[in-house]
Design an enzyme around this catalytic site. Structure first.
Site, PDB file in Angstrom:
ATOM      1  N   PRO A 105       3.345   2.149  -1.825  1.00 24.45           N
ATOM      2  CA  PRO A 105       4.602   1.553  -2.276  1.00 24.45           C
ATOM      3  C   PRO A 105       4.516   0.049  -2.442  1.00 24.45           C
ATOM      4  O   PRO A 105       3.891  -0.643  -1.640  1.00 24.45           O
ATOM      5  CB  PRO A 105       5.591   1.940  -1.164  1.00 24.45           C
ATOM      6  CG  PRO A 105       4.734   2.176   0.027  1.00 24.45           C
ATOM      7  CD  PRO A 105       3.459   2.751  -0.493  1.00 24.45           C
ATOM      8  N   LEU A 157       2.000  -5.073  -1.558  1.00 26.55           N
ATOM      9  CA  LEU A 157       2.212  -3.874  -0.760  1.00 26.55           C
ATOM     10  C   LEU A 157       3.507  -3.965   0.039  1.00 26.55           C
ATOM     11  O   LEU A 157       3.832  -5.016   0.598  1.00 26.55           O
ATOM     12  CB  LEU A 157       1.025  -3.723   0.187  1.00 26.55           C
ATOM     13  CG  LEU A 157       0.830  -2.423   0.958  1.00 26.55           C
ATOM     14  CD1 LEU A 157       0.486  -1.289  -0.008  1.00 26.55           C
ATOM     15  CD2 LEU A 157      -0.298  -2.594   1.973  1.00 26.55           C
ATOM     16  N   HIS A 158       4.242  -2.858   0.105  1.00 27.46           N
ATOM     17  CA  HIS A 158       5.400  -2.797   0.996  1.00 27.46           C
ATOM     18  C   HIS A 158       4.910  -2.903   2.443  1.00 27.46           C
ATOM     19  O   HIS A 158       3.905  -2.297   2.810  1.00 27.46           O
ATOM     20  CB  HIS A 158       6.125  -1.464   0.789  1.00 27.46           C
ATOM     21  CG  HIS A 158       7.474  -1.397   1.440  1.00 27.46           C
ATOM     22  ND1 HIS A 158       7.645  -1.291   2.797  1.00 27.46           N
ATOM     23  CD2 HIS A 158       8.724  -1.433   0.905  1.00 27.46           C
ATOM     24  CE1 HIS A 158       8.932  -1.254   3.082  1.00 27.46           C
ATOM     25  NE2 HIS A 158       9.614  -1.344   1.949  1.00 27.46           N
ATOM     26  N   PRO A 159       5.582  -3.697   3.285  1.00 27.41           N
ATOM     27  CA  PRO A 159       5.125  -3.876   4.670  1.00 27.41           C
ATOM     28  C   PRO A 159       4.930  -2.568   5.432  1.00 27.41           C
ATOM     29  O   PRO A 159       4.029  -2.467   6.270  1.00 27.41           O
ATOM     30  CB  PRO A 159       6.246  -4.727   5.298  1.00 27.41           C
ATOM     31  CG  PRO A 159       6.824  -5.482   4.147  1.00 27.41           C
ATOM     32  CD  PRO A 159       6.761  -4.550   2.980  1.00 27.41           C
TER      33      PRO A 159
END
Length: 341
Positions: free
Chosen positions: A169, A233-235
């Site tokens: 994500p 990138l999503h954390p």
């Protein structure tokens, strides 16, 4: 939680409640697990059929796993495999490319980052649906949850493609707003990201190709926010992403068409867990010590994988008897093992 008593196994309908909980806890980071109980149940049933192997493989199979903390007596994570991306269609994503533009007369040369809509990952096997409860992120449990799938693929290569991918994500806020989608996808779909995700249900719908531009998209023409977010990138995905990088996945070539998240890609035969895994005979030792290992049985329907302290001795692995029992095996049975570090 400082122990190795974990078990990776196929999900069953008994896991439906916890799967629903996981899907709600990670609404924006697990695209394949929507908080819809009926759809989750159908997914588990489809997975059980794939593990059973009652039908000839056609690429449409999914294999869904859950991770149990045996000491706590509960399921703490989940992950999956999609046998073939867009088995009955095409899987769309963007490929990162760079074009050089120059003027000899002006003495100017520019190297431009572009995105090209492509179908190159169609047919790849996909890793999917990784989620683990946050309190387990600092343990070895995520290694088992992610890499255990690779041992299953290694043991049954005929069920999967030679190349493998994993969607990750991209940046998205709690409301589902993505800088990349707002700057690019929204212009062609005319709808919010979450609605587009729900209506497509994947990256294989024909209207993606019908609506998205076929010509290269120049990233420098997008908003500053989108340029910065592209490939980010999503954390929530940092943990599984790091495991993929350590396995040897290329994470720079492709990005998602919706939120710009990086798509990892590799050749299965070159992955660390596949290359390093050994077929061994298991020897029980009540006081086994040694190095941390990831061990899986060689079964399909009854697949099991666990963590254990073990010693590699020629063609054997010496490990604690309870760990052998977790695999549903007896001493002397053959298994697949790989060092964790």
């Amino acid at each position: 939680m400082k122990h190795l008593d974990y078990l990776l196994r196929p999900a069953t309908l008994d896991d439906l409640d916890v799967m629903e909980k996981f899907s709600k806890a990670a609404a924006f980071s697990i695209r394949t697990l929507k908080p819809d109980r009926a759809r989750l149940a159908a997914r588990i049933e489809r997975s059980l059929l794939a593990f059973a192997g009652s039908e000839a493989p056609n690429g449409d199979e999914i294999y869904h796993f859950v991770l149990e903390d045996m000491r706590a007596g509960r399921v703490v994570g989940t992950s999956g495999i999609v046998a073939s991306a867009a088995a009955n269609g095409r899987f769309y994503c963007y490929r990162n490319e760079f074009l050089a533009h120059g003027s000899e007369e002006l003495g100017i040369t520019n190297r431009e980052h572009t995105l090209r809509l492509c179908e190159e990952l169609s047919g790849h096997t996909l890793l999917s649906s990784f989620y683990i409860e946050p309190e387990y992120s600092a343990t070895l449990a995520p290694q088992l949850l992610s890499r255990g799938r690779l041992l299953f693929i290694r043991n049954y290569p005929q069920l999967f493609a030679e190349r493998i991918g994993a969607e990750n994500p991209g940046l998205c806020d709690d409301g589902g707003n993505s800088p990349v989608w707002d700057a690019l996808g929204h212009r062609f779909f005319k709808m919010p990201l979450l609605e587009a995700e729900q209506r497509t249900g994947g990256r294989s719908k024909s209207f993606i190709a019908e609506l998205m531009p076929r010509m290269p998209v120049y990233v420098s023409l997008l908003s500053k926010e989108a340029q910065w977010a592209m490939g980010q990138l999503h954390p929530d995905a940092e943990l599984p992403f790091g495991i993929l990088v350590a396995e040897g996945f290329d994470v720079d070539s492709y990005v998602d068409i919706f939120d710009g998240g990086p798509i990892a890609e590799a050749r299965v035969a070159m992955l660390r867990s596949v290359v390093s895994a050994l077929n061994v005979a298991l020897r029980g030792d009540a006081g086994a010590e040694g190095e941390a290992c990831l061990v899986a049985n060689m079964e399909r329907t009854g697949f099991r994988a666990t963590l254990a302290q073990g010693k590699f001795l020629d063609d054997a692995l010496q490990m604690a008897r309870p760990a052998i029992q977790r695999l549903g095996l007896a001493e002397g049975a053959r298994a697949c093992a790989v060092r964790v570090t």
